[in-house]
Motif scaffolding. Structure first.
Motif, PDB file in Angstrom:
ATOM      1  N   GLU B  76       0.824  -1.208   0.000  1.00 11.66           N
ATOM      2  CA  GLU B  76       0.000   0.000   0.000  1.00 11.66           C
ATOM      3  C   GLU B  76       0.863   1.264   0.000  1.00 11.66           C
ATOM      4  N   THR B  79       3.749   1.063  -3.452  1.00 12.19           N
ATOM      5  CA  THR B  79       3.337   0.914  -4.855  1.00 12.19           C
ATOM      6  C   THR B  79       2.115   1.771  -5.164  1.00 12.19           C
ATOM      7  N   THR B  80       1.919   1.980  -6.453  1.00  8.17           N
ATOM      8  CA  THR B  80       0.632   2.510  -6.905  1.00  8.17           C
ATOM      9  C   THR B  80       0.050   1.482  -7.867  1.00  8.17           C
ATOM     10  N   GLU B  81      -1.224   1.535  -8.048  1.00  9.56           N
ATOM     11  CA  GLU B  81      -1.943   0.658  -8.993  1.00  9.56           C
ATOM     12  C   GLU B  81      -1.699  -0.824  -8.740  1.00  9.56           C
ATOM     13  N   GLY B 102       2.547  -4.212  -9.468  1.00 11.69           N
ATOM     14  CA  GLY B 102       2.299  -2.835  -9.059  1.00 11.69           C
ATOM     15  C   GLY B 102       3.439  -1.945  -9.527  1.00 11.69           C
ATOM     16  N   ASP B 105       7.262   3.818  -8.016  1.00  7.56           N
ATOM     17  CA  ASP B 105       7.558   5.000  -8.841  1.00  7.56           C
ATOM     18  C   ASP B 105       7.212   4.686 -10.290  1.00  7.56           C
TER      19      ASP B 105
END
Lengths: 285, 328
Positions: B76, B79-81, B102, B105
């Motif tokens: 969480e 990472t993003t997505e 994920g 950056d």
């Protein structure tokens, strides 16, 4: 209160136990039947009543599986050290020494080149009598050497396992041997060299969860106990009755986890036949 | 409501005191500020003192701290997505292992990790972070997918061990672990494995074959739990207590510092003062920084060399003697 106390005392009174004269008879570790020793040995230490294949040592295994006089040991002097400076009830260093003199072995696995019905192979045999066949650095290193020898000489690798798992006294080093030996087996599998594992009683934990279950062909001796976790741990964790044949070779066969259950007297022929067939294909033009 | 371990009690007391004083000064506007500042300073020192002197058994408890950040807490934060993927395509999906893709950056990565649950209900769903064979098979399946698309792999290790149960045995727990150990050695993308909490035996190892194996400062990694070790080696029928476990934890040499000294791990990632659970964001930032830096380095290595180095790294682990003499 007196009545049950009394029963308990009588039942554990050692003088009331039936004394069995040493040497003449043996008690089957599985069905507890008392068997005439000569008959037991003639039957390759397999119980004539229940077919339990009792544990045998390296020398017996080599004699049973390889052609007489063909076994040439490798990495003879490999032995474990004590990187953790570990002491349980006695110091690990002492434990190694006492096991070495008791078992007449340097550590829990012996490896070498040999012929099996004239088929050359690298053979590695674990011995449960050396610290429960546990895998520490010496066992891991020797297994890797065996795999590397198989690659170098283009020979099949035949491994007889018998182990309670990783050797706690070597801590993280023993755990890492699982990865180390599995990597070596992975290398071996890049070649058309048969890797046959024969699981004998018992094969658990770190040995089961690494090179034992990676065999191209996995054979087990009848009634051998094989698994990841021991039945007692499982019982304590899930608090359920375990199936009667739980973790026996025949149970694993039924679940599709091993290829064959083979009687000790037929092992040599079976292994030789598999090697011959796997290696006997004519080359494509 | 924060949870405090026994050795954290002095910290708890001080924190409560600071809180009380803060409330008082907030309502009255009295000159308590200087005292609060002094106490805050004292708290910092106390934390430092306690955490520098932690025994292996205390570290073990800290590694199992119910508030310690788990795999999903890191995912969480770093990472993003994140897109979780499920199932081994053979039997089931194992909630004790998380796997998916994920962005860290600008870099897409594959992540696999043991997941313990928080709260009774979730703990049961996650099986206390103890995987079944299908968990390991799922992780390997998606790692191979990562290899096909040339994505680096990050694993988070945090498990008491692979689950000991009937189904696990029936479906080949040993085979699943063994296969992961063997197959991950030939995966042709960089792999970073981070022990974030409990590294429990073969069940942990099955996710930690890697080019970089590292541990958080207060995590542990061992062939067996101190409790298990005590039961086997020292029990002889008596009731075991904390002292017995403490002795086993020390004997097993299972802390990050031990494994660093043994040259088994490549680095120790620093934790925030008071442990990762006192500041999950900072802990995640440390982890992220390490991952990005090492991915950068590993990406420059040709695949064959990467695999060979990984192989040699494990090939050389072990302490043995090879002369006719006695044990050294």
């Amino acid at each position: 209160m007196a009545w049950f106390k009394k029963t308990a005392v009588t039942s554990s009174d050692p003088s009331k136990k039936v004394k069995i004269p040493e040497g003449l008879w043996v008690k089957c570790a599985d069905c507890k039947e008392i068997v005439y020793r000569k008959e037991f040995e003639k039957n390759l230490k397999v119980c004539p009543k229940c077919n339990y294949h009792s544990r045998i040592g390296v020398k017996e295994r080599i004699a049973l599986t390889t052609d007489a006089g063909s076994f040439v040991e490798i990495a003879v002097e490999l032995q474990s050290c004590d990187p953790l400076d570990f002491t349980d009830t006695i110091a690990y260093k002492e434990r190694i020494l006492s096991n070495q003199s008791k078992a007449g072995l340097k550590d829990a696995v012996t490896a070498g080149t040999a012929a099996i019905n004239k088929n050359p192979a690298v053979v590695a045999v674990m011995d449960f009598s050396f610290m429960g066949g546990s895998m520490g650095s010496a066992v891991g290193e020797k297994m890797v050497r065996a795999a590397e020898a198989a690659i170098e000489h283009r020979l099949p690798l035949i491994v007889f396992t018998s182990s309670g798992g990783a050797r706690m006294q070597e801590g993280i080093f023993s755990l890492m041997q699982m990865a180390k030996v599995s990597a070596a087996v992975g290398r071996l599998k890049k070649y058309p060299l048969p890797y046959i594992t024969v699981l004998t009683d018992p094969t658990f934990g770190g040995v089961s969860a690494s090179f034992a279950m990676l065999g191209d062909i996995i054979i087990a001796e009848p009634k051998s106990l094989i698994g990841f976790a021991g039945a007692r741990v499982i019982q304590q964790t899930i608090n359920q009755q375990l199936p009667d044949d739980f973790q026996q070779a025949e149970f694993l066969l039924k679940k599709g986890l091993i290829d064959k259950v083979v009687h000790r007297k037929d092992l040599k022929t079976s292994i030789a036949r598999l090697i011959r067939m796997l290696r006997g294909a004519p080359k494509n033009a | 409501m924060k949870i405090y371990l026994d050795f954290e009690r002095p910290i708890e007391e001080l924190e409560l005191k600071i809180e009380e004083l803060t409330q008082l000064s907030g309502t009255n506007g009295t000159g308590l500020e200087s005292e609060i500042t002094a106490l805050r300073q004292r708290l910092q020192e106390l934390r430092k003192e306690i955490f520098l002197g932690l025994s292996p058994w205390q570290k073990c408890q800290l590694a199992r701290h119910p508030e310690r950040p788990y795999t999903l807490d890191y995912i969480e934060r770093i990472t993003t997505e994140f897109t979780e993927l499920h199932g081994d395509r053979r039997f089931a999906d194992d909630p004790a292992i998380i796997a998916g893709f994920g962005m860290i950056d600008t870099i897409p990565v594959m992540i696999a990790g043991h997941q313990k649950g928080r709260g009774t209900k979730n703990r049961i769903i996650r099986n206390f972070g103890q995987p079944h064979p299908e968990g390991y098979r799922k992780a390997l399946r998606i790692m191979k997918l990562a290899e096909r698309f040339n994505l680096p792999i990050v694993t988070f290790v945090d498990t008491p061990g692979a689950f000991p149960g009937i189904g696990a045995e029936e479906r080949g727990q040993s085979e699943a672990i063994a296969t992961n150990l063997m197959e991950i050695f030939s995966i042709g993308v960089p792999i970073i494995s981070i022990v974030i909490g409990e590294g429990g035996s073969g069940g942990a190892l099955a996710l930690s074959v890697a080019d970089r194996l590292v541990m958080l400062e207060h995590s542990v990694y061992s062939v067996i739990s101190p409790e298990g070790c005590t039961a086997i080696l020292w029990s002889s029928g008596k009731v075991l207590n904390q002292d017995d476990y403490a002795r086993a934890a020390s004997a097993l040499k299972m802390t990050a510092a031990d494994l660093m000294a043994f040259n088994i791990i490549d680095a120790v990632i620093e934790e925030p003062q008071g442990g990762a659970h006192r500041d999950p964001a900072e802990s995640a930032a440390n982890v992220k920084r390490y991952i990005l830096r090492e991915i950068e380095k590993l990406r420059g290595i040709p695949v064959e060399q990467l695999i060979e180095t990984r192989h040699q790294k494990f090939r050389n682990i072990g302490v043995y003697a090879e002369n006719a003499g006695q044990v050294s």
